[in-house]
Design a protein around this motif. Sequence first.
Motif, short mmCIF file in Angstrom:
data_model
loop_
_atom_site.label_atom_id
_atom_site.label_comp_id
_atom_site.label_asym_id
_atom_site.label_seq_id
_atom_site.Cartn_x
_atom_site.Cartn_y
_atom_site.Cartn_z
N ALA A 187 0.70 -1.21 -0.18
CA ALA A 187 0.07 -0.08 0.00
C ALA A 187 0.96 1.29 -0.09
O ALA A 187 0.41 2.26 -0.59
CB ALA A 187 -0.93 -0.08 1.18
N THR A 190 2.27 1.82 -3.71
CA THR A 190 1.41 2.48 -4.33
C THR A 190 1.06 3.83 -4.19
O THR A 190 1.16 4.67 -5.02
CB THR A 190 0.04 1.73 -4.59
OG1 THR A 190 0.27 0.23 -4.58
CG2 THR A 190 -0.77 2.09 -5.57
N LYS A 191 1.00 4.18 -2.91
CA LYS A 191 0.93 5.65 -2.69
C LYS A 191 2.15 6.50 -2.97
O LYS A 191 2.11 7.61 -3.52
CB LYS A 191 0.94 5.86 -1.00
CG LYS A 191 -0.46 6.13 -0.52
CD LYS A 191 -0.57 5.94 1.21
CE LYS A 191 -0.45 7.38 1.85
NZ LYS A 191 -1.49 7.96 1.78
N TYR A 194 2.15 6.99 -6.65
CA TYR A 194 0.88 8.23 -7.03
C TYR A 194 0.59 9.17 -5.89
O TYR A 194 -0.27 9.19 -5.13
CB TYR A 194 -0.56 7.45 -7.31
CG TYR A 194 -0.16 6.53 -8.34
CD1 TYR A 194 -0.41 6.92 -9.76
CD2 TYR A 194 -0.02 5.15 -8.21
CE1 TYR A 194 -0.29 5.99 -10.61
CE2 TYR A 194 -0.17 4.20 -9.02
CZ TYR A 194 -0.16 4.64 -10.47
OH TYR A 194 -0.28 3.67 -11.52
N TYR A 197 -2.45 11.24 -5.36
CA TYR A 197 -3.82 10.65 -5.20
C TYR A 197 -4.29 10.47 -3.89
O TYR A 197 -3.56 10.23 -2.90
CB TYR A 197 -3.72 9.10 -5.93
CG TYR A 197 -3.42 9.27 -7.70
CD1 TYR A 197 -2.73 10.10 -8.20
CD2 TYR A 197 -4.28 8.24 -8.33
CE1 TYR A 197 -2.60 10.08 -9.53
CE2 TYR A 197 -4.24 8.41 -9.58
CZ TYR A 197 -3.61 9.21 -10.25
OH TYR A 197 -3.30 9.01 -11.62
N LYS A 198 -5.69 10.38 -3.99
CA LYS A 198 -6.11 10.01 -2.63
C LYS A 198 -6.32 8.16 -2.38
O LYS A 198 -6.83 7.88 -3.41
CB LYS A 198 -7.58 10.71 -2.36
CG LYS A 198 -7.53 12.02 -2.29
CD LYS A 198 -7.53 12.56 -0.74
CE LYS A 198 -7.48 13.78 -0.73
NZ LYS A 198 -6.09 14.54 -0.26
N LEU A 199 -5.99 7.70 -1.41
CA LEU A 199 -6.03 6.39 -1.17
C LEU A 199 -7.31 5.87 -0.58
O LEU A 199 -7.54 6.38 0.66
CB LEU A 199 -4.94 5.62 -0.46
CG LEU A 199 -4.95 4.27 0.05
CD1 LEU A 199 -5.14 3.39 -1.23
CD2 LEU A 199 -3.62 3.76 0.78
N VAL A 201 -9.84 2.56 0.79
CA VAL A 201 -9.48 1.34 1.19
C VAL A 201 -10.78 0.75 1.78
O VAL A 201 -11.66 1.30 2.44
CB VAL A 201 -8.40 1.04 1.88
CG1 VAL A 201 -7.02 1.05 1.35
CG2 VAL A 201 -8.42 1.25 3.47
N ALA A 213 -4.88 5.13 4.87
CA ALA A 213 -5.67 5.40 3.97
C ALA A 213 -6.38 6.93 4.15
O ALA A 213 -6.29 7.21 5.29
CB ALA A 213 -6.86 4.48 3.58
N ILE A 233 -6.95 6.20 -5.57
CA ILE A 233 -6.43 4.68 -5.85
C ILE A 233 -7.70 4.05 -4.95
O ILE A 233 -7.96 4.59 -4.02
CB ILE A 233 -5.12 4.70 -4.79
CG1 ILE A 233 -4.00 5.46 -5.44
CG2 ILE A 233 -4.64 3.37 -4.83
CD1 ILE A 233 -2.70 5.63 -4.44
N GLY A 235 -8.76 0.97 -3.27
CA GLY A 235 -8.21 -0.30 -2.46
C GLY A 235 -9.56 -1.42 -2.32
O GLY A 235 -9.81 -1.44 -1.36
N LEU A 256 -5.44 -0.21 -6.21
CA LEU A 256 -4.30 -0.43 -5.20
C LEU A 256 -3.63 -1.37 -5.61
O LEU A 256 -2.30 -1.53 -5.71
CB LEU A 256 -5.22 -0.78 -3.95
CG LEU A 256 -4.08 -0.76 -2.83
CD1 LEU A 256 -2.91 0.12 -2.54
CD2 LEU A 256 -4.73 -1.12 -1.39
#
Length: 306
Positions: A187, A190-191, A194, A197-199, A201, A213, A233, A235, A256
């Motif tokens: 995780a 991936t963050k 990017y 980007y907002k994650l 999940v 997240a 993103i 998740g 994700l």
Amino acid sequence: MSQEMLNDQLKEVITDLKKKKNYYIITHNYVATDVQEISDYVGDSLQMALNATRCGKDRILVCSIRIMGESAKLLNPDKKVFMAHPTADCQLANLKNVEELKALKQRHPQAEVVCYVNASAALRAESTLTCTSANCLQIIDALPKDAEIIFIPDSNIGKWVEYKTGRKLLMFDSYCYVHHQISLEEALATKAQYPEYKLLVHPECGLEVCKIADKVCSTSQMIAFASENDNVILGTETGLYEQLHKRYPAKKLVPLSSRMVCEDMKKINLERVAAALMQEKYEVTLAADMAERTLHSLRRMWDILK
Ligand code: 13P
């Protein structure tokens, strides 16, 4: 014949059968997008069943896993409800059997038994209160501070609820393999890839992933967020990403992890839908007493949300 031509033919057959046999097709967000396209409604687990109550058709075809078919039957007792696939089911929902739960209840006779809606009707009938991934925090927060609480079946959601509410829950160790497999390292990677980007999940992810997240939410809440925001993103199971990418091709959305695939949701395809409409073989039935107890637990959830 190309796959595309075959799919077009199957879509015609499905549309025709649906009309002739007076069917309403409900489909979960994780199912393949070509199946979503021939559906009357696509949504999250409980929304699908609720939406069908207003359909005015006497037959429902459920393009999803068995537990969601049981929810559809529960809320549509006078309609005939069929599954598109006979063995598509949720491993999480069946991880802990009813006997183990009964034994735990015997050791904690005063406990409130809160069951995540994605569980078998047999398990839900043993619960006293239902919650969804969208309202789990609100439901637990509404219980008296000194209440003893058993939370089933997803211990990842349970741990997220414990972390956010400060409550202690009695749980089994069971989780969804699709969400649980994502490590904190993956995780974070991936963050880092990017950073703008907002994650988002799903709370079925592990606690360490939920903690980093920007938003922990249900599939319907992810759809609402992505409709108003760019750079997201997602998740959860990749079907949701595919749906949103198709709907918003210009938006910057990424899954994700491409490994987040639910094999059971992917069993459902256009061939299966056409065959299910033709054969009407996999009808969902629920014993009356089980349905009554499951409904009671669901009604208590709605009372809290009022
Ligand atoms: P939702 O209730 O958010 O649709 O979640 C369904 C699910 O199965 C999550 O894995």
